[in-house]
Design an enzyme around this catalytic site. Structure first.
Site, PDB file in Angstrom:
ATOM      1  N   GLY A  71      39.138  37.938  40.848  1.00  0.00           N
ATOM      2  CA  GLY A  71      39.163  38.315  39.447  1.00  0.00           C
ATOM      3  C   GLY A  71      38.152  37.591  38.589  1.00  0.00           C
ATOM      4  O   GLY A  71      37.505  38.199  37.721  1.00  0.00           O
ATOM      5  N   THR A  72      37.998  36.307  38.797  1.00  0.00           N
ATOM      6  CA  THR A  72      37.071  35.534  37.969  1.00  0.00           C
ATOM      7  C   THR A  72      35.641  36.010  38.136  1.00  0.00           C
ATOM      8  O   THR A  72      34.910  36.200  37.149  1.00  0.00           O
ATOM      9  CB  THR A  72      37.177  34.035  38.301  1.00  0.00           C
ATOM     10  OG1 THR A  72      38.474  33.558  37.908  1.00  0.00           O
ATOM     11  CG2 THR A  72      36.120  33.229  37.562  1.00  0.00           C
ATOM     12  N   ASN A 151      48.726  37.833  31.550  1.00  0.00           N
ATOM     13  CA  ASN A 151      49.280  37.060  32.656  1.00  0.00           C
ATOM     14  C   ASN A 151      50.342  36.070  32.224  1.00  0.00           C
ATOM     15  O   ASN A 151      51.215  35.690  33.011  1.00  0.00           O
ATOM     16  CB  ASN A 151      48.157  36.310  33.385  1.00  0.00           C
ATOM     17  CG  ASN A 151      47.289  35.504  32.446  1.00  0.00           C
ATOM     18  OD1 ASN A 151      46.737  36.036  31.481  1.00  0.00           O
ATOM     19  ND2 ASN A 151      47.152  34.216  32.706  1.00  0.00           N
ATOM     20  N   GLN A 179      46.619  41.736  36.430  1.00  0.00           N
ATOM     21  CA  GLN A 179      48.075  41.651  36.411  1.00  0.00           C
ATOM     22  C   GLN A 179      48.749  43.018  36.438  1.00  0.00           C
ATOM     23  O   GLN A 179      49.868  43.154  36.945  1.00  0.00           O
ATOM     24  CB  GLN A 179      48.538  40.873  35.175  1.00  0.00           C
ATOM     25  CG  GLN A 179      48.157  39.405  35.188  1.00  0.00           C
ATOM     26  CD  GLN A 179      48.836  38.622  36.300  1.00  0.00           C
ATOM     27  OE1 GLN A 179      49.889  38.999  36.808  1.00  0.00           O
ATOM     28  NE2 GLN A 179      48.225  37.517  36.702  1.00  0.00           N
ATOM     29  N   SER A 199      42.136  41.879  41.445  1.00  0.00           N
ATOM     30  CA  SER A 199      42.171  40.687  42.292  1.00  0.00           C
ATOM     31  C   SER A 199      43.172  40.884  43.421  1.00  0.00           C
ATOM     32  O   SER A 199      44.313  41.300  43.183  1.00  0.00           O
ATOM     33  CB  SER A 199      42.567  39.457  41.465  1.00  0.00           C
ATOM     34  OG  SER A 199      42.639  38.303  42.287  1.00  0.00           O
ATOM     35  N   GLY A 200      42.756  40.569  44.637  1.00  0.00           N
ATOM     36  CA  GLY A 200      43.592  40.823  45.801  1.00  0.00           C
ATOM     37  C   GLY A 200      44.872  40.022  45.863  1.00  0.00           C
ATOM     38  O   GLY A 200      45.935  40.544  46.210  1.00  0.00           O
ATOM     39  N   HIS A 201      44.814  38.747  45.521  1.00  0.00           N
ATOM     40  CA  HIS A 201      45.981  37.903  45.771  1.00  0.00           C
ATOM     41  C   HIS A 201      47.107  38.116  44.773  1.00  0.00           C
ATOM     42  O   HIS A 201      48.171  37.506  44.888  1.00  0.00           O
ATOM     43  CB  HIS A 201      45.584  36.425  45.848  1.00  0.00           C
ATOM     44  CG  HIS A 201      45.270  35.768  44.545  1.00  0.00           C
ATOM     45  ND1 HIS A 201      46.123  34.857  43.957  1.00  0.00           N
ATOM     46  CD2 HIS A 201      44.215  35.866  43.727  1.00  0.00           C
ATOM     47  CE1 HIS A 201      45.585  34.420  42.824  1.00  0.00           C
ATOM     48  NE2 HIS A 201      44.426  35.017  42.673  1.00  0.00           N
ATOM     49  N   CYS A 326      45.970  29.018  36.548  1.00  0.00           N
ATOM     50  CA  CYS A 326      44.586  28.561  36.460  1.00  0.00           C
ATOM     51  C   CYS A 326      44.422  27.398  35.491  1.00  0.00           C
ATOM     52  O   CYS A 326      43.422  26.690  35.523  1.00  0.00           O
ATOM     53  CB  CYS A 326      43.682  29.716  36.015  1.00  0.00           C
ATOM     54  SG  CYS A 326      43.819  31.185  37.042  1.00  0.00           S
TER      55      CYS A 326
END
Length: 409
Positions: A71-72, A151, A179, A199-201, A326
């Site tokens: 994502g970042t 988030n 999210q 984002s995958g995770h 984060c």
């Protein structure tokens, strides 16, 4: 000790089906996708199949998907890519006060490079007003970046309406859907966005893989990194084939489960919210009560610190968060809660509980068996609570000299 995981907005466990697909890629499809031989072709086929899976999950075309490290990186690529290629046309970027730092800090960094920045305020629920966006746009505006769902407090933004405002002015619109993906429907055409981050995770794939959707025809500068011609010159570096395969499978499963999983999680979420608010005084729900993610509940507890609650919960077997994972190492309260007008001392007393597909309704019962006692114990130790009790006692002394009870009034 039995442990309950309530921190799915921070990260999710890898689904067995995803792990299986990833393992096959690690052990059988090990070639470099840019190689011309048999093994390279197998890897290329796996990458392109995953690209199609990701694209179909958000209503996009396969050639509009760029694989990233998460994502970042996707947020940085989106914001920098649009800003740099359009800087001769305009230098104004609009975002909001509740964005993830991957967007907010990127935009602020561009503000030091000659760009003009507007950070839109939010209301008490964390919502951006469509009227505020319309008023902020100038003839120099080149990009609007507003997240789909937050988030930290779970509020879902009216992205379709916000994007329509930008589109009416010919302005590129990016949304961070990290999210929302897998929890509510995410369709780039329905939302009307030009760029979108995944984002995958966050959707039961491994860490270190993500994607950026870039609508065909959008002006965007090529790769931020210098290197090879991978991803059609949009992101240099040898592709993370196992991660890409895992992301494709996770996106496929996430869309398949949208018919049942959100409703299931919403039932547990609502049970949790009611139990906490009914059982623990001086507690408030943060974020919008209805326009929120189905798996997300976040609270503020007066007179205590969020970190103390988290440590106490961990000792009892519960994993939760005080906000974004984060920024959990920071001593500052959540910038999101402060932007919503929540006082500094109350923002420190926040926790976030985010549910996942393996949680059960009885997990709420287990949580409520320990949480009220934790709050009561911490409040008894808190100097903030003692100051409050002293103030209330002072009021009672004042009452004795009057016919009016000020506390009841």
């Amino acid at each position: 000790m039995e442990r309950v995981y309530f921190d799915h907005s921070a990260t999710t466990p890898v689904r067995p089906e995803v792990a299986e697909a990833m393992h096959k890629s690690l052990t059988e499809v090990f070639g470099n996708p840019t190689s011309m031989h048999y093994f390279g072709k197998l890897a290329r086929e796996a990458v392109e199949e995953a690209r199609t899976q990701v694209a179909q999950s958000i209503g996009a075309q396969a050639n509009e998907i760029v694989f990233t490290s998460g994502g970042t990186e996707s947020d940085n690529m989106a914001v920098h890519g649009v800003a740099m290629i359009n800087k001769n046309r305009g230098n104004h970027i609009i975002t909001s006060a509740v964005e993830h730092h991957a967007v907010l800090n990127t935009v602020k960094a561009l503000g030091k490079q000659g760009f003009t920045i507007t950070i839109l305020p939010v209301d008490k629920y964390g919502l951006v007003a469509v009227e505020d966006l319309a008023s902020a746009i100038t003839d120099k505006t080149i990009l609007v970046s507003l997240m789909h769902a937050n988030n930290e407090m779970g509020t879902i933004q009216p992205i379709k309406e916000l994007a329509a405002v930008a589109k009416s002015k010919g302005i590129t619109f990016h949304t961070d859907a990290v999210q929302s993906m897998g929890k509510i429907p995410v369709d780039v055409n329905e939302l009307g966005v030009d760029l979108l981050t995944i984002s995958g995770h966050k959707i039961y794939a491994p860490k270190g893989i993500g994607a950026l959707y870039i609508r065909k025809g959008v002006r965007w500068r090529q790769s931020l990194m210098h290197g090879g011609a991978q991803e059609k010159l949009r992101r240099a570096g040898t592709e993370n084939v196992p991660g890409i395969v895992a992301l494709g499978k996770a996106c496929e499963l996430a869309v398949r489960d949208l018919d049942s999983e959100p409703a299931y999680l919403m039932g547990i979420r609502d049970k949790l919210i009611k139990a906490v608010l009914d059982s623990i005084p001086n507690t408030s729900l943060t974020g919008h009560p209805e326009k929120r993610l189905p798996n997300h509940a976040s609270f503020t507890f007066e007179f205590i610190e969020g970190e103390s609650m988290l440590l106490s919960l961990d000792m009892k077997g519960f994993a939760a968060s005080s906000g974004s994972a984060c920024t959990s190492g920071s001593l500052e309260p959540s910038h999101v809660l402060l932007a919503m007008g929540i006082p500094h001392e109350l923002a420190h007393g926040s926790i976030r509980i985010t549910l996942g597909r393996d949680n059960k309704p009885e997990d709420v019962d287990k949580f409520m068996a320990v949480m009220p006692a934790i709050v009561e114990r911490l409040r008894a130790m808190s100097p903030l609570n003692q100051e409050n009790e002293f103030a209330m006692e002072s009021d009672c002394v004042a009452c004795r000299s009057s016919d009016t009870c000020y506390r009841q009034a």
